[in-house]
Scaffold this active site. Structure first.
Site, PDB file in Angstrom:
ATOM      1  CD1 TRP A  55     -76.721  56.143  52.241  1.00 13.45           C
ATOM      2  CD2 TRP A  55     -78.133  54.772  53.165  1.00 13.45           C
ATOM      3  NE1 TRP A  55     -76.427  54.915  51.766  1.00 13.45           N
ATOM      4  CE2 TRP A  55     -77.359  54.032  52.389  1.00 13.45           C
ATOM      5  CE3 TRP A  55     -79.092  53.959  53.869  1.00 13.45           C
ATOM      6  CZ2 TRP A  55     -77.318  52.627  52.202  1.00 13.45           C
ATOM      7  CZ3 TRP A  55     -79.084  52.641  53.569  1.00 13.45           C
ATOM      8  CH2 TRP A  55     -78.418  51.913  52.658  1.00 13.45           C
ATOM      9  CG  ASP A  64     -75.695  58.233  58.764  1.00 16.62           C
ATOM     10  OD1 ASP A  64     -74.500  57.561  59.133  1.00 16.62           O
ATOM     11  OD2 ASP A  64     -76.580  57.689  58.013  1.00 16.62           O
ATOM     12  CE  LYS A  86     -70.891  52.949  54.782  1.00 19.26           C
ATOM     13  NZ  LYS A  86     -71.266  52.215  53.662  1.00 19.26           N
TER      14      LYS A  86
HETATM   15  N1  PMP Z   1     -76.125  55.839  56.436  1.00 20.22           N
HETATM   16  C1  PMP Z   1     -75.116  56.025  55.486  1.00 20.22           C
HETATM   17  C2  PMP Z   1     -74.582  57.565  55.237  1.00 20.22           C
HETATM   18  C3  PMP Z   1     -74.744  54.608  54.605  1.00 20.22           C
HETATM   19  O1  PMP Z   1     -73.597  54.734  53.843  1.00 20.22           O
HETATM   20  C4  PMP Z   1     -75.234  53.469  54.947  1.00 20.22           C
HETATM   21  C5  PMP Z   1     -74.638  52.336  54.429  1.00 20.22           C
HETATM   22  N2  PMP Z   1     -73.972  52.414  53.235  1.00 20.22           N
HETATM   23  C6  PMP Z   1     -76.091  53.325  55.986  1.00 20.22           C
HETATM   24  C7  PMP Z   1     -76.773  54.738  56.650  1.00 20.22           C
HETATM   25  C8  PMP Z   1     -76.844  52.147  56.126  1.00 20.22           C
HETATM   26  O2  PMP Z   1     -75.865  51.385  56.988  1.00 20.22           O
HETATM   27  P1  PMP Z   1     -76.103  50.058  57.606  1.00 20.22           P
HETATM   28  O3  PMP Z   1     -76.151  49.003  56.566  1.00 20.22           O
HETATM   29  O4  PMP Z   1     -75.210  49.631  58.611  1.00 20.22           O
HETATM   30  O5  PMP Z   1     -77.480  49.814  58.299  1.00 20.22           O
END
Ligand code: PMP
Length: 356
Positions: A101, A168, A192
């Site tokens: 991510w 994030d 989550k």
């Molecule tokens: N950052 C992290 C740490 C994540 O775990 C996730 C999704 N699992 C995301 C970003 C992406 O999130 P989204 O699907 O809401 O765009």
């Protein structure tokens, strides 16, 4: 029968939140309309949104120099919205490269300005959190992912930097006490620990905004959302409501100290069991293990599918690792009961007896 839910997100929610959300779909607060049928500018929904925004602030113990926004587009949209609002074309932002991510956030930031990699754990497939950081003094901000959902590592300290901190927190928001006022911007997809998919929480310290020279499209400009109190356009009404219900639940259960106590208790049970069994092994450095997402493998790679089948047959979901990474992963978010972890640990022990 309800399944044991180890999904990484969308993920387990408290049973009472699901019950309240279900009731609201039929008749919201006994007003004779479904939550899905009310206008977003009605007093009914404005009250929902305002309570949710103020609960985020309350749980994080933040003052009025911060604003809480409920946006759409997921955390992924924040990968580009953050640099678009905070990083000038010729300026530099520092990024920690600690997982899938974070790497996506880095890729987007490069579209807007210069990126300096403050630290990277790529050399060991992101199985640890680096302790040494290099952050240029003139960085617009330092960005990092507090919990690496896919790799199963978590920062259990706050990176030192004399520049604004951006995080994030998608996969560990509201799971532990933190000095949130050290951050200039925090974002997280709600799906989550903070509710249902479709709502993205952005907490922003107002003084970092308005400093870039580029023209920002209206819908992507944080300042516009602040001014409109998250009602610039139609928000994800139902997802915001589920987030409110989840935040109320967190507060009622004892707030972040209690969420942290439960997270530690679940993680201790899981990792102690993991470490005691020959048939399994953890994937990341012990000191950097995530309390939310535990990654592991079977000692014998051929046993992985067998173990997954056993989990499935015992009513478990979400034990498989991220699609591009493989292995095993269990997510243990706020509302996962300790008893679910116990059932999993018992299965692992049993598997160890037979195959260890
Ligand atoms: N950052 C992290 C740490 C994540 O775990 C996730 C999704 N699992 C995301 C970003 C992406 O999130 P989204 O699907 O809401 O765009």
């Amino acid at each position: 029968m309800k399944m044991y839910n180890f999904n990484s997100g969308p993920a387990i929610l408290p049973a009472e939140v699901l019950q309240q959300a279900a009731e609201a779909v039929i008749d919201f607060n006994h007003i004779g309309l479904s939550i899905l049928e009310i206008g977003h500018r009605t007093e009914w929904f404005v009250n929902v949104l305002e309570e949710a925004r103020s609960l985020v602030k309350e749980l994080m113990q933040l003052d009025d120099s911060y604003e809480v926004l409920y946006l759409q587009g997921g955390a992924t949209q924040q990968f580009m919205q953050v640099p678009m609002n905070l990083l000038d074309e010729k300026a530099t932002a520092a990024y920690c490269d600690n997982g899938i991510w974070g790497a996506k956030a880095i890729k987007e930031a490069k579209l807007f300005g210069n990126v300096h990699i403050a630290c990277s754990s790529k050399d060991r497939e992101h199985t640890y959190i680096p302790r040494e950081l290099s952050v240029p003094q003139d960085s617009a901000y330092l960005h990092y992912t507090t919990n690496n959902t896919v790799e199963g590592t978590q920062w259990n300290f706050i990176p030192e930097a004399n520049v604004p901190l951006v995080a994030d927190m998608s996969s560990d928001i509201f799971s532990r006490e933190m000095p949130f006022s050290k951050y200039s911007l925090i974002y997280a997809g709600a799906q989550k620990n903070a509710g249902a998919a479709g709502a993205t929480i952005v907490v922003v310290k107002k003084d970092i905004l308005g400093k870039v020279s580029r023209a920002i499209p209206s819908i992507l400009n944080y300042s516009n959302h602040i001014e409109a109190k998250s009602l610039m356009n139609t928000p994800s009404v139902f997802a915001v409501y589920v987030s409110l219900l989840t935040l109320r639940w967190i507060k009622k259960e004892g707030g972040l100290p209690e969420m942290e106590r439960r997270a530690q208790e679940r993680a201790d049970l899981f990792y102690d069991t993991l470490d005691s069994l020959d048939a399994f092994m953890g994937k990341v450095d012990k000191r950097d293990r995530s309390l939310m997402n535990a990654t592991f493998t079977t000692q014998n790679p051929e046993h992985e599918k067998l173990f997954l089948d056993i989990c499935k047959n015992n009513g478990m979901v979400g034990v498989k690792g991220y699609r591009t990474v493989g292995g095993l992963r269990v997510s243990m978010y706020n509302s996962l009961p300790l008893s679910s972890v116990q059932v999993l640990c018992d299965l692992m022990k049993d598997f160890n007896e037979k195959h260890g």
